[in-house]
Design an enzyme around this catalytic site. Structure first.
Site, PDB file in Angstrom:
ATOM      1  N   CYS A 131       0.841  -1.127  -0.064  1.00 27.08           N
ATOM      2  CA  CYS A 131      -0.057  -0.022   0.007  1.00 27.08           C
ATOM      3  C   CYS A 131       0.735   1.144  -0.049  1.00 27.08           C
ATOM      4  CB  CYS A 131      -0.877   0.105   1.254  1.00 27.08           C
ATOM      5  SG  CYS A 131      -0.067  -0.060   2.765  1.00 27.08           S
ATOM      6  N   GLY A 132       2.211   1.195   0.501  1.00 29.16           N
ATOM      7  CA  GLY A 132       2.876   2.419   0.388  1.00 29.16           C
ATOM      8  C   GLY A 132       2.590   3.235   1.478  1.00 29.16           C
TER       9      GLY A 132
END
Length: 270
Positions: A111-112
């Site tokens: 997802c970062g």
């Protein structure tokens, strides 16, 4: 009200029963995410004024770029206005080390990170404290007096902070010192855990201002009362009031200021 400040209600105690109501100006504190070329490089707690200068100065002092390579700074309020994302672009060759740092930090996460998520992580919910402290103003004064003689590093250097834990009668149980106030408190919490000491059965005294990070650490240690020798920030006050942490600030040998919200007045008899 001057930009970067707000006002809180206080009750001044001369370590007796009488309390004098008043107000005090305190600084605003907010999480500021510095986003470089779309990647969050750091989330800093700061007073949200002169943020263009802050971001440029941070980049220069970190050695990330020269002044002429820094693009315009875009400021975006996030998390219902509680935080700020400061977005700036650098030339591609300057951004490469930043991207590498981000890859090392994120690992395999799919997802970062984005500015909003980083700031929301900084403002994650805290557990509510179950019971208020039973420490008296006299006990706080006793702990403060004892702390003056319990800082060997500071006595030699005049350059360290101390975090102390006292039982409700004001007797000091443990004191830890460090050049950083957060480090000193982490050391203290670790010492209490190793000794099997219940932090809910006493209070913490800090030789520093009352910042949001100290509030968070005290609450997670389940300590119901935090005493600091300097003033709090607005975020520290709001976070403390939301979970039932009492604050005694600007605590000196003659007076201190209680900072509480309406929900806490009955519990503390104010």
């Amino acid at each position: 009200m001057t930009e970067g400040t707000t006002s809180i209600a206080t009750r001044r105690s001369a370590y007796g029963d009488a309390l004098e109501q008043g107000e005090r100006a305190i600084p605003v504190e907010a999480p500021v995410a510095i986003e470089i070329n779309g990647v969050v490089y750091a989330v800093m707690m700061a007073t949200p004024t002169d943020l263009d200068d802050f971001v440029i100065g941070f980049i220069l002092s970190e050695g990330l770029a020269n002044a002429g390579e820094i693009g315009p700074v875009e400021l975006v309020r996030v998390a219902d206005g509680e935080g700020v994302v400061a977005r700036v672009n650098l030339p591609a060759d300057r951004a490469a080390p930043i991207m590498e740092r981000a890859r090392r930090r994120l690992g395999d996460s799919s997802c970062g990170l984005c500015g909003v998520e980083s700031i929301e992580a900084a403002l994650r919910p805290l557990p509510k404290l179950a019971t208020p402290s039973t420490a008296t103003p006299q006990a706080i004064r006793k702990a403060l007096a004892a702390l003056d003689e319990a800082q060997p590093l500071n006595a030699l250097t005049s350059a360290t902070h101390a975090a102390a834990f006292a039982r409700v009668d004001g007797a000091l149980v443990a004191v830890r010192e460090d050049v950083g106030r957060h480090n000193a408190l982490d050391k203290l919490i670790g010492a209490l855990a190793r000794a099997g000491e219940d932090a809910s059965r006493g209070f913490i005294v800090m030789t520093s201002r009352c910042s949001y990070e100290l509030v968070e650490k005290a609450v997670r240690a389940r300590c119901p009362l935090l005493v600091t020798i300097s003033a709090p920030t607005d975020l520290a006050v709001r976070r403390a009031e939301a979970v039932g942490l009492a604050l005694a600030v600007v605590a000196r040998n003659d007076t201190m200021l209680w900072v509480t919200g309406p929900e806490m007045e009955a519990a503390y008899g104010l």
